[in-house]
Design an enzyme around this catalytic site. Structure first.
Site, PDB file in Angstrom:
ATOM      1  N   SER A  38       0.810  -1.227   0.000  1.00 24.91           N
ATOM      2  CA  SER A  38       0.000   0.000   0.000  1.00 24.91           C
ATOM      3  C   SER A  38       0.833   1.263   0.000  1.00 24.91           C
ATOM      4  O   SER A  38       0.408   2.292  -0.494  1.00 24.91           O
ATOM      5  CB  SER A  38      -0.905   0.054   1.232  1.00 24.91           C
ATOM      6  OG  SER A  38      -1.750  -1.055   1.272  1.00 24.91           O
ATOM      7  N   ILE A 175       9.802 -11.271   1.855  1.00 22.34           N
ATOM      8  CA  ILE A 175      10.900 -10.710   2.648  1.00 22.34           C
ATOM      9  C   ILE A 175      10.362  -9.926   3.854  1.00 22.34           C
ATOM     10  O   ILE A 175      10.988  -9.908   4.919  1.00 22.34           O
ATOM     11  CB  ILE A 175      11.831  -9.824   1.771  1.00 22.34           C
ATOM     12  CG1 ILE A 175      13.086  -9.381   2.523  1.00 22.34           C
ATOM     13  CG2 ILE A 175      11.113  -8.597   1.245  1.00 22.34           C
ATOM     14  CD1 ILE A 175      14.081 -10.475   2.802  1.00 22.34           C
ATOM     15  N   ASP A 176       9.184  -9.320   3.716  1.00 21.72           N
ATOM     16  CA  ASP A 176       8.610  -8.582   4.852  1.00 21.72           C
ATOM     17  C   ASP A 176       8.261  -9.542   5.989  1.00 21.72           C
ATOM     18  O   ASP A 176       8.477  -9.265   7.163  1.00 21.72           O
ATOM     19  CB  ASP A 176       7.395  -7.741   4.424  1.00 21.72           C
ATOM     20  CG  ASP A 176       6.283  -8.565   3.777  1.00 21.72           C
ATOM     21  OD1 ASP A 176       6.555  -9.690   3.304  1.00 21.72           O
ATOM     22  OD2 ASP A 176       5.134  -8.076   3.753  1.00 21.72           O
ATOM     23  N   THR A 199      -1.964  -4.777   4.116  1.00 18.65           N
ATOM     24  CA  THR A 199      -2.775  -4.951   2.916  1.00 18.65           C
ATOM     25  C   THR A 199      -3.288  -6.390   2.880  1.00 18.65           C
ATOM     26  O   THR A 199      -4.461  -6.648   2.642  1.00 18.65           O
ATOM     27  CB  THR A 199      -1.916  -4.684   1.658  1.00 18.65           C
ATOM     28  OG1 THR A 199      -1.261  -3.429   1.827  1.00 18.65           O
ATOM     29  CG2 THR A 199      -2.782  -4.671   0.421  1.00 18.65           C
TER      30      THR A 199
HETATM   31  N1  LIG Z   1      -2.763   6.337   6.090  1.00 21.44           N
HETATM   32  C1  LIG Z   1      -2.991   5.102   5.671  1.00 21.44           C
HETATM   33  N2  LIG Z   1      -2.863   4.751   4.377  1.00 21.44           N
HETATM   34  C2  LIG Z   1      -3.072   3.499   3.956  1.00 21.44           C
HETATM   35  N3  LIG Z   1      -3.460   2.530   4.773  1.00 21.44           N
HETATM   36  C3  LIG Z   1      -3.614   2.826   6.059  1.00 21.44           C
HETATM   37  C4  LIG Z   1      -3.366   4.108   6.591  1.00 21.44           C
HETATM   38  N4  LIG Z   1      -3.592   4.087   7.924  1.00 21.44           N
HETATM   39  C5  LIG Z   1      -3.961   2.849   8.228  1.00 21.44           C
HETATM   40  N5  LIG Z   1      -4.000   2.082   7.121  1.00 21.44           N
HETATM   41  C6  LIG Z   1      -4.398   0.678   7.081  1.00 21.44           C
HETATM   42  O1  LIG Z   1      -3.244  -0.055   6.848  1.00 21.44           O
HETATM   43  C7  LIG Z   1      -3.536  -1.188   6.040  1.00 21.44           C
HETATM   44  C8  LIG Z   1      -2.317  -1.410   5.196  1.00 21.44           C
HETATM   45  O2  LIG Z   1      -1.304  -1.727   6.130  1.00 21.44           O
HETATM   46  P1  LIG Z   1       0.201  -1.374   5.924  1.00 21.44           P
HETATM   47  O3  LIG Z   1       0.393   0.067   5.739  1.00 21.44           O
HETATM   48  O4  LIG Z   1       0.909  -2.089   6.993  1.00 21.44           O
HETATM   49  O5  LIG Z   1       0.318  -2.086   4.533  1.00 21.44           O
HETATM   50  P2  LIG Z   1       1.510  -2.415   3.621  1.00 21.44           P
HETATM   51  O6  LIG Z   1       2.778  -2.389   4.370  1.00 21.44           O
HETATM   52  O7  LIG Z   1       1.413  -1.652   2.367  1.00 21.44           O
HETATM   53  O8  LIG Z   1       1.001  -3.825   3.333  1.00 21.44           O
HETATM   54  P3  LIG Z   1       1.734  -5.168   3.292  1.00 21.44           P
HETATM   55  O9  LIG Z   1       2.821  -5.123   4.329  1.00 21.44           O
HETATM   56  O10 LIG Z   1       0.625  -6.118   3.636  1.00 21.44           O
HETATM   57  O11 LIG Z   1       2.228  -5.243   1.890  1.00 21.44           O
HETATM   58  C9  LIG Z   1      -4.811  -0.858   5.262  1.00 21.44           C
HETATM   59  O12 LIG Z   1      -5.718  -1.945   5.396  1.00 21.44           O
HETATM   60  C10 LIG Z   1      -5.368   0.368   5.962  1.00 21.44           C
HETATM   61  O13 LIG Z   1      -6.612   0.101   6.577  1.00 21.44           O
HETATM   62  C1  LIG Z   2       1.975 -11.843   1.693  1.00 19.54           C
HETATM   63  C2  LIG Z   2       2.589 -10.495   1.419  1.00 19.54           C
HETATM   64  C3  LIG Z   2       1.822  -9.806   0.301  1.00 19.54           C
HETATM   65  C4  LIG Z   2       2.426  -9.676   2.693  1.00 19.54           C
HETATM   66  O1  LIG Z   2       2.956  -8.406   2.525  1.00 19.54           O
HETATM   67  C5  LIG Z   2       4.091 -10.622   1.084  1.00 19.54           C
HETATM   68  O2  LIG Z   2       4.779 -11.158   2.149  1.00 19.54           O
HETATM   69  C6  LIG Z   2       4.332 -11.475  -0.128  1.00 19.54           C
HETATM   70  O3  LIG Z   2       4.152 -11.040  -1.229  1.00 19.54           O
HETATM   71  N1  LIG Z   2       4.741 -12.760   0.117  1.00 19.54           N
HETATM   72  C7  LIG Z   2       5.080 -13.717  -0.882  1.00 19.54           C
HETATM   73  C8  LIG Z   2       4.361 -14.993  -0.685  1.00 19.54           C
HETATM   74  C9  LIG Z   2       4.654 -15.726   0.616  1.00 19.54           C
HETATM   75  O4  LIG Z   2       5.119 -15.119   1.604  1.00 19.54           O
HETATM   76  O5  LIG Z   2       4.435 -16.952   0.676  1.00 19.54           O
END
Ligand SMILES: Nc1ncnc2c1ncn2[C@@H]1O[C@H](COP(=O)(O)OP(=O)(O)OP(=O)(O)O)[C@@H](O)[C@H]1O
Ligand SMILES: CC(C)(CO)[C@@H](O)C(=O)NCCC(=O)O
Ligand SMILES: [K+]
Length: 331
Positions: A38, A175-176, A199
């Protein structure tokens, strides 16, 4: 519930307890960048200490190639900011918010910090002049198209799965997930289960031997609402922010019916995974991260208060993982 204070509090540059101490680490300022699905998650490190952390939108490609072409940091600032100081002040002021006005904030912060530290006399001899160059960037990404853009940054190191000492991972493992689990385990101990409410909602666990037990991936809260809104003929798009409190479970209007369906199954699913985890590892630890962590914790607390006292809530788990890796690289 535990919200550890260690390193998690974003501080302002003015609050440094001991500028002279920090001046000694001036060559060791680096940026951690986690590219999520995101948005971008940034950490500013001074040596092994996380100084501050914040989120921004993705940066436009044009800005990143500008960074790559800059010979020095001053050069870079001139290119991007006609009046860097003004922008800097504003950025400084807003850096606690999730979306600072300037996406270039990380670079600005580093420069600002360097300027501060340069002016500090470290006895007995003054610190040598500091080279002005873009700060080193340690990058972890689950978005390949974004990784490709950031590879043009002059001083970037992309962390790959084989640098995380976690055992038993499979080739496509995110990797996350690896870094968050590694960071949590190294900080609070193994066995560890990390729940990432981002996300995607992910569960990722390792045993006492620091070996991956496995996990699960499902659509995160935002995605669940979004897909219902987008992939149906007459369901509205419900935003997470519309849900001020838990809806009635048996709802009598569409919006609340969607809220009820998504949130109660989400929470029940999480509870079920936690119980399964404790069946496997009765002493197993659990850490929660991700953009929806606060909402999640509040509702879990309302529904299952006993369970939540044992959860560690920590937004910066990935940065702890990155710090471990960068420390290992320097040894
Ligand atoms: N300002 C913001 N912008 C976007 N998402 C937000 C925000 N504040 C809270 N969120 C929440 O955070 C969630 C996304 O989480 P995060 O920002 O940790 O995602 P990400 O790191 O992009 O995702 P992922 O690690 O899963 O790829 C969304 O479901 C949303 O509800
Ligand atoms: C599952 C997400 C999308 C979470 O950010 C990320 O870790 C990812 O793309 N993983 C690859 C698939 C796996 O971890 O099995
Ligand atoms: K994808």
């Amino acid at each position: 519930m535990l919200e550890p204070q260690r390193h998690t509090q974003a501080t302002t540059l003015g609050w440094f307890p001991d500028l002279k101490q920090l001046a000694l680490h001036i060559d060791n300022i680096w940026l951690a960048l986690e590219i999520g699905n995101s948005r971008l998650h940034w950490g500013l490190f001074i040596g092994e200490t996380l100084h501050s952390a914040w989120d921004t939108e993705y940066l436009p490609k044009s800005v990143i190639s500008q960074l790559a072409q800059s010979q020095t940091l001053d050069d870079l600032l001139l290119q991007i900011f006609p009046t860097p100081n003004k922008t800097d002040e504003k950025a400084q002021h807003q850096k606690h918010t999730s979306f600072p006005p300037s996406p270039h904030l990380p670079i600005l912060l580093c420069e600002r910090l360097r300027q501060r530290l340069r002016s500090v006399q470290v006895s007995p001899s003054p610190h040598p002049p500091i080279p002005s160059s873009p700060p080193p960037l340690l990058l972890a990404s689950v978005v390949p198209s974004q990784t490709a853009i950031w590879e043009t940054y002059p001083n970037v190191q992309v962390i790959t799965l084989n640098e995380v000492p976690l055992k038993g991972v499979y080739p496509t493992f995110g990797i996350d997930r690896a870094l968050a689990l590694w960071g949590a385990g190294k900080t609070w101990g193994f066995p560890m289960l990390v729940i990432d409410a981002g996300t995607a909602l992910t569960f990722t666990a390792a045993d006492a031997n620091q070996c991956l037990v496995g996990g699960a991936i499902l659509p995160g809260l935002g995605l669940q609402f979004a897909t219902l809104g987008q992939k149906t003929g007459q369901l509205p798009l419900v935003e997470i922010s519309q849900m001020a409190s838990l809806p009635p479970r048996f709802a009598l209007n569409t919006t609340q019916a969607i809220q009820s369906g998504v949130i109660y199954t989400f929470l029940a699913g999480i509870k079920d995974f936690i119980q399964a985890w404790w069946n496997l590892f009765p002493q197993g630890k659990i850490a929660i991260k991700g953009g929806d962590r606060t909402l999640l914790i509040n509702y879990l607390q309302a529904l299952y208060p006993d369970m939540t006292t044992q959860l560690i809530v920590e937004p910066n788990l990935i940065f702890w993982g990155m710090k471990e890796i960068s420390m290992a690289n320097y040894k």
